[in-house]
Design a protein around this motif. Structure first.
Motif, PDB file in Angstrom:
ATOM      1  N   ILE A   1      -0.234  17.657   7.867  1.00  0.00           N
ATOM      2  CA  ILE A   1      -1.070  16.870   6.968  1.00  0.00           C
ATOM      3  C   ILE A   1      -2.287  16.302   7.716  1.00  0.00           C
ATOM      4  N   ALA A   2      -2.154  16.011   9.010  1.00  0.00           N
ATOM      5  CA  ALA A   2      -3.290  15.470   9.772  1.00  0.00           C
ATOM      6  C   ALA A   2      -4.393  16.534   9.890  1.00  0.00           C
ATOM      7  N   GLY A   3      -4.021  17.718  10.352  1.00  0.00           N
ATOM      8  CA  GLY A   3      -5.013  18.775  10.561  1.00  0.00           C
ATOM      9  C   GLY A   3      -5.664  19.213   9.258  1.00  0.00           C
TER      10      GLY A   3
ATOM     11  N   VAL B   1      -9.780  23.783  13.658  1.00  0.00           N
ATOM     12  CA  VAL B   1      -8.722  22.774  13.597  1.00  0.00           C
ATOM     13  C   VAL B   1      -7.436  23.451  14.038  1.00  0.00           C
ATOM     14  N   ILE B   2      -6.785  22.898  15.050  1.00  0.00           N
ATOM     15  CA  ILE B   2      -5.536  23.504  15.536  1.00  0.00           C
ATOM     16  C   ILE B   2      -4.370  22.693  14.985  1.00  0.00           C
ATOM     17  N   GLY B   3      -3.563  23.311  14.139  1.00  0.00           N
ATOM     18  CA  GLY B   3      -2.414  22.638  13.538  1.00  0.00           C
ATOM     19  C   GLY B   3      -2.664  22.370  12.064  1.00  0.00           C
TER      20      GLY B   3
ATOM     21  N   CYS C   1      -7.875  18.784  17.416  1.00  0.00           N
ATOM     22  CA  CYS C   1      -6.552  19.154  17.908  1.00  0.00           C
ATOM     23  C   CYS C   1      -5.522  18.324  17.139  1.00  0.00           C
ATOM     24  N   ALA C   2      -4.804  18.980  16.207  1.00  0.00           N
ATOM     25  CA  ALA C   2      -3.888  18.257  15.313  1.00  0.00           C
ATOM     26  C   ALA C   2      -2.458  18.733  15.504  1.00  0.00           C
ATOM     27  N   VAL C   3      -2.127  19.128  16.733  1.00  0.00           N
ATOM     28  CA  VAL C   3      -0.741  19.538  17.016  1.00  0.00           C
ATOM     29  C   VAL C   3       0.056  18.298  17.412  1.00  0.00           C
ATOM     30  N   GLU C   4       1.371  18.411  17.468  1.00  0.00           N
ATOM     31  CA  GLU C   4       2.186  17.296  17.919  1.00  0.00           C
ATOM     32  C   GLU C   4       1.683  16.867  19.307  1.00  0.00           C
ATOM     33  N   GLY C   5       1.598  15.541  19.515  1.00  0.00           N
ATOM     34  CA  GLY C   5       0.970  15.033  20.739  1.00  0.00           C
ATOM     35  C   GLY C   5       1.562  15.585  22.016  1.00  0.00           C
TER      36      GLY C   5
ATOM     37  N   VAL D   1       2.180  26.725   6.369  1.00  0.00           N
ATOM     38  CA  VAL D   1       1.460  25.483   6.672  1.00  0.00           C
ATOM     39  C   VAL D   1       2.350  24.263   6.390  1.00  0.00           C
ATOM     40  N   GLY D   2       1.895  23.109   6.841  1.00  0.00           N
ATOM     41  CA  GLY D   2       2.564  21.858   6.459  1.00  0.00           C
ATOM     42  C   GLY D   2       3.275  21.146   7.592  1.00  0.00           C
ATOM     43  N   GLY D   3       3.663  21.884   8.641  1.00  0.00           N
ATOM     44  CA  GLY D   3       4.347  21.239   9.763  1.00  0.00           C
ATOM     45  C   GLY D   3       5.555  20.439   9.292  1.00  0.00           C
TER      46      GLY D   3
ATOM     47  N   TRP E   1      17.568  21.883  13.542  1.00  0.00           N
ATOM     48  CA  TRP E   1      17.246  21.136  14.769  1.00  0.00           C
ATOM     49  C   TRP E   1      15.739  20.915  14.805  1.00  0.00           C
ATOM     50  N   ILE E   2      15.327  19.657  14.918  1.00  0.00           N
ATOM     51  CA  ILE E   2      13.893  19.337  14.936  1.00  0.00           C
ATOM     52  C   ILE E   2      13.570  18.778  16.321  1.00  0.00           C
ATOM     53  N   PRO E   3      12.956  19.578  17.190  1.00  0.00           N
ATOM     54  CA  PRO E   3      12.767  19.114  18.577  1.00  0.00           C
ATOM     55  C   PRO E   3      11.826  17.925  18.692  1.00  0.00           C
TER      56      PRO E   3
ATOM     57  N   ARG F   1      -1.113  31.036  17.175  1.00  0.00           N
ATOM     58  CA  ARG F   1      -0.814  29.966  18.142  1.00  0.00           C
ATOM     59  C   ARG F   1      -1.942  29.835  19.154  1.00  0.00           C
ATOM     60  N   ALA F   2      -2.529  28.659  19.217  1.00  0.00           N
ATOM     61  CA  ALA F   2      -3.543  28.413  20.246  1.00  0.00           C
ATOM     62  C   ALA F   2      -2.834  28.203  21.571  1.00  0.00           C
ATOM     63  N   VAL F   3      -3.389  28.751  22.651  1.00  0.00           N
ATOM     64  CA  VAL F   3      -2.764  28.546  23.963  1.00  0.00           C
ATOM     65  C   VAL F   3      -3.670  27.785  24.932  1.00  0.00           C
TER      66      VAL F   3
HETATM   67  C1  LIG Z   1      13.088  14.645   9.701  1.00  0.00           C
HETATM   68  C2  LIG Z   1      11.824  13.886   9.441  1.00  0.00           C
HETATM   69  C3  LIG Z   1      11.805  12.962   8.410  1.00  0.00           C
HETATM   70  C4  LIG Z   1      10.624  12.262   8.135  1.00  0.00           C
HETATM   71  N1  LIG Z   1      10.598  11.421   7.068  1.00  0.00           N
HETATM   72  C5  LIG Z   1       9.419  10.882   6.686  1.00  0.00           C
HETATM   73  C6  LIG Z   1       9.302  10.233   5.425  1.00  0.00           C
HETATM   74  O1  LIG Z   1      10.259  10.178   4.642  1.00  0.00           O
HETATM   75  N2  LIG Z   1       8.090   9.690   5.094  1.00  0.00           N
HETATM   76  C7  LIG Z   1       7.009   9.788   5.922  1.00  0.00           C
HETATM   77  O2  LIG Z   1       5.947   9.264   5.572  1.00  0.00           O
HETATM   78  N3  LIG Z   1       7.081  10.445   7.106  1.00  0.00           N
HETATM   79  C8  LIG Z   1       8.255  11.014   7.488  1.00  0.00           C
HETATM   80  N4  LIG Z   1       8.322  11.750   8.633  1.00  0.00           N
HETATM   81  C9  LIG Z   1       7.134  11.814   9.497  1.00  0.00           C
HETATM   82  C10 LIG Z   1       6.094  12.815   8.958  1.00  0.00           C
HETATM   83  O3  LIG Z   1       6.724  13.990   8.558  1.00  0.00           O
HETATM   84  C11 LIG Z   1       5.110  13.102  10.080  1.00  0.00           C
HETATM   85  O4  LIG Z   1       4.629  11.876  10.586  1.00  0.00           O
HETATM   86  C12 LIG Z   1       3.904  13.924   9.618  1.00  0.00           C
HETATM   87  O5  LIG Z   1       4.271  14.965   8.755  1.00  0.00           O
HETATM   88  C13 LIG Z   1       3.207  14.454  10.871  1.00  0.00           C
HETATM   89  O6  LIG Z   1       2.084  15.217  10.507  1.00  0.00           O
HETATM   90  P1  LIG Z   1       1.127  15.797  11.625  1.00  0.00           P
HETATM   91  O7  LIG Z   1       0.087  16.589  10.926  1.00  0.00           O
HETATM   92  O8  LIG Z   1       0.719  14.715  12.549  1.00  0.00           O
HETATM   93  O9  LIG Z   1       2.043  16.768  12.519  1.00  0.00           O
HETATM   94  P2  LIG Z   1       2.819  18.105  12.145  1.00  0.00           P
HETATM   95  O10 LIG Z   1       3.242  18.116  10.719  1.00  0.00           O
HETATM   96  O11 LIG Z   1       3.890  18.263  13.166  1.00  0.00           O
HETATM   97  O12 LIG Z   1       1.707  19.247  12.318  1.00  0.00           O
HETATM   98  C14 LIG Z   1       1.406  19.831  13.562  1.00  0.00           C
HETATM   99  C15 LIG Z   1       1.210  21.324  13.305  1.00  0.00           C
HETATM  100  O13 LIG Z   1       0.674  21.922  14.483  1.00  0.00           O
HETATM  101  C16 LIG Z   1       1.259  23.202  14.609  1.00  0.00           C
HETATM  102  N5  LIG Z   1       1.109  23.616  16.007  1.00  0.00           N
HETATM  103  C17 LIG Z   1       1.745  23.122  17.099  1.00  0.00           C
HETATM  104  N6  LIG Z   1       1.296  23.749  18.227  1.00  0.00           N
HETATM  105  C18 LIG Z   1       0.356  24.640  17.812  1.00  0.00           C
HETATM  106  C19 LIG Z   1      -0.469  25.573  18.504  1.00  0.00           C
HETATM  107  N7  LIG Z   1      -0.410  25.707  19.845  1.00  0.00           N
HETATM  108  N8  LIG Z   1      -1.327  26.345  17.777  1.00  0.00           N
HETATM  109  C20 LIG Z   1      -1.409  26.226  16.424  1.00  0.00           C
HETATM  110  N9  LIG Z   1      -0.628  25.350  15.723  1.00  0.00           N
HETATM  111  C21 LIG Z   1       0.232  24.569  16.410  1.00  0.00           C
HETATM  112  C22 LIG Z   1       2.703  22.960  14.210  1.00  0.00           C
HETATM  113  O14 LIG Z   1       3.340  24.185  13.888  1.00  0.00           O
HETATM  114  C23 LIG Z   1       2.520  22.040  13.004  1.00  0.00           C
HETATM  115  O15 LIG Z   1       2.390  22.784  11.806  1.00  0.00           O
HETATM  116  C24 LIG Z   1       9.478  12.475   8.927  1.00  0.00           C
HETATM  117  C25 LIG Z   1       9.506  13.406   9.970  1.00  0.00           C
HETATM  118  C26 LIG Z   1      10.655  14.128  10.203  1.00  0.00           C
HETATM  119  C27 LIG Z   1      10.641  15.196  11.259  1.00  0.00           C
END
Ligand SMILES: Cc1cc2nc3c(=O)[nH]c(=O)nc-3n(C[C@H](O)[C@H](O)[C@H](O)COP(=O)(O)OP(=O)(O)OC[C@H]3O[C@@H](n4cnc5c(N)ncnc54)[C@H](O)[C@@H]3O)c2cc1C
Length: 479
Positions: free
Chosen positions: A36-38, A31-33, A284-288, A61-63, A406-408, A252-254
């Motif tokens: 909470i999804a991964g 699982v990459i990432g 694949c659970a990284v940001e789209g 962890v936690g993203g 800053w959250i890109p 980091r997966a590349v």
């Molecule tokens: C400022 C902010 C406020 C928010 N407020 C709320 C809220 O109040 N309530 C709510 O329900 N939702 C909220 N959200 C949305 C919620 O946080 C996200 O929808 C959710 O946490 C996304 O989870 P995810 O697992 O999809 O992605 P992410 O949490 O982004 O997980 C992706 C993970 O992949 C990792 N990753 C990326 N590239 C690689 C790689 N190449 N190799 C290995 N790992 C990699 C990243 O480091 C990251 O840990 C908010 C989001 C933000 C940013």
């Protein structure tokens, strides 16, 4: 040998069925990432008896669902609130026995500051919305009818899946949120009620989004009054999950490549340090918007989807303030010449005696763009300090700490047209004909709903797809 057929949902909820089926199969998953999804996907697969390794690029962890600290300032990496309607998330909380960690926050509201005065905005709307100043009588009546319609759709839309709105109205994806609210209620309700909430909580302008998010979540908010936060911080769930799994942080997966040897397809994941991991399946659970760079040769609906994902960015400045200030939550209306869309004063939780108050200042979408254009994303404090000096007497004298966050990639943008593409993507991803083909399954908020609850649901569904494939491969081996 005949085998009973189970739905993906049943398999996800009954890991023992799959474990029984695939005994001896020993399928492995990377699982990459570790958002909470991964972690949800990994946990469900681990429960089912698969060998799971989670790779996380960051050192924790936690993203976007985690806790951070910089000196005396504690803040969230992303999500701050848990909405009550997430079915997969609620199942996860029950399985992890974390129900007691949910802290209810009732009747959350903010003062919306406009050029014409202030009014109250409730996060979960009630009849008080009818008292919003400046709403013409026609819009007040339309608001009542709208609330009833939304409430009536509760059983038809799933708040974990934005695309479930397409089952109620296939045109929902083409309509912007702004046009939808103007048509349903009127322009004043858009400007006074909906737009400030979307700019202040989601950092999106309603003309850039389709109506899908609104039409799947609001039916589950009308008439409710409680959201939650988590005791011990928003990172609790991800840390609890990670504690039960094999997780490698700083990994980091590349690239992800498929290898076909003697009719068996395996996946090789290469890490930034050159190491390679082989597995039968990859989630694949990284940001789209980062996934595209990992997958060597995306195909068809996969290629189109990965090319379509966009996120908004966000800047937040956290100040430690040496003076006690009363608790306050303000949203700014778009007609104010302010760079701050959400302003919050709250008691600080320092390790030592100072600061006494923590200020949370979230940039408007326009100020985010300005920061990007000026190249000051690491120093966004410079954009808003003058405004804060005008707002709080002796501001500079009392500031004892500043954190620029800053959250890109804040949230995936469900722009008009995105929902249709996403629906096609899920059909492609769940097509049983692909079971023996490309063993990568995607999940994340960009595939479901731009909330942590949606991300969690997508992880559960990704796990179900992997389990279906494992089961079908086991079946082929048996026959
Ligand atoms: C400022 C902010 C406020 C928010 N407020 C709320 C809220 O109040 N309530 C709510 O329900 N939702 C909220 N959200 C949305 C919620 O946080 C996200 O929808 C959710 O946490 C996304 O989870 P995810 O697992 O999809 O992605 P992410 O949490 O982004 O997980 C992706 C993970 O992949 C990792 N990753 C990326 N590239 C690689 C790689 N190449 N190799 C290995 N790992 C990699 C990243 O480091 C990251 O840990 C908010 C989001 C933000 C940013």
């Amino acid at each position: 040998m005949t085998e009973k057929l189970y739905s993906a949902d049943t398999l996800a909820r009954n890991p023992s069925i799959v474990a029984e089926r695939q005994r001896g199969n020993g399928a492995s998953v990377v699982v990459i990432g570790s958002g909470i999804a991964g972690l949800t996907a990994a946990y469900r697969l681990h429960q089912a008896g698969l060998r799971v390794t989670v790779l996380e690029a960051a050192d924790t962890v936690g993203g976007r669902m985690g806790d951070r600290r910089s000196g005396e300032i504690a803040f969230n990496s992303g999500a701050r609130l848990v909405y009550p309607f997430g079915r997969a998330f609620n199942r996860l909380i029950a399985d992890l026995a974390l129900g007691d960690a949910l802290i209810p926050l009732r009747k959350l509201s903010a003062r919306c500051v406009t050029s014409r005065g202030d009014h109250l905005i409730e996060l979960m709307p009630t009849a008080r919305s009818l008292l919003t100043p400046g709403l013409p009588m026609g819009e007040r009546l339309a608001l009542i009818a709208h609330a009833m319609r939304m409430r009536g759709q509760r059983g038809r839309v799933d708040p974990d899946w934005a695309i479930s709105a397409l089952d109620v109205d296939p045109a929902a994806d083409q309509l912007t949120l702004a046009d939808y609210i103007r048509g349903e209620i009127g322009p004043h309700a858009l400007a006074s009620l909906v737009e400030p909430v979307f700019r202040s909580t989601r950092s999106f302008n309603p003309e850039t989004l389709s109506s899908l998010f609104y039409r799947t979540t609001v039916p589950h908010l009308v008439g409710e009054d409680t959201v939650h936060t988590l005791r011990g911080g928003m990172g609790l769930v991800c840390h609890t999950l990670a504690g039960q799994l094999e997780v490698r942080t700083g990994a980091r997966a590349v690239s992800v490549e498929h290898r076909c040897e003697a009719d068996v397809v395996r996946v090789a994941v290469t890490l930034a340090d050159g190491a390679t991991l082989e597995a039968d399946h990859v989630v694949c659970a990284v940001e789209g918007s980062l996934a595209g760079a990992l997958i060597r040769t995306p195909q068809g609906a996969e290629r189109e989807m990965l090319a379509a994902v966009r996120y908004n960015a966000l800047g937040v400045v956290h100040y430690g303030f040496a003076q006690p200030l009363p608790a306050l939550m303000q949203f700014a209306s778009r007609d104010l010449p302010s760079r701050i869309s959400t302003f919050q004063q709250m008691p600080a939780a320092p390790a030592s005696g100072r600061p006494l108050t923590q200020l949370y200042c979230q940039l408007t979408p326009e100020a985010v763009e300005e920061a990007q254009q000026r190249g000051c994303t690491d120093d966004i404090d410079t954009l808003i300090r003058a405004e804060l000096r005008a707002r709080i007497p002796d501001f500079d004298r009392h500031v004892v700490a500043v954190v620029n966050q800053w959250i890109p990639r804040k949230l995936p943008l469900f722009a008009p047209g995105y929902g249709e593409r996403l629906r096609a993507f899920w059909r492609w991803q769940e097509d049983p004909a692909r079971a023996s083909g490309r063993p990568v399954v995607y999940c994340g908020d960009w595939t479901s709903q731009a909330l942590l609850t949606g991300a969690c649901a997508s992880g559960e569904r990704a796990a179900a797809i992997v389990l279906e494939r494992v089961a079908s491969q086991a079946k082929r081996t048996i026959s």
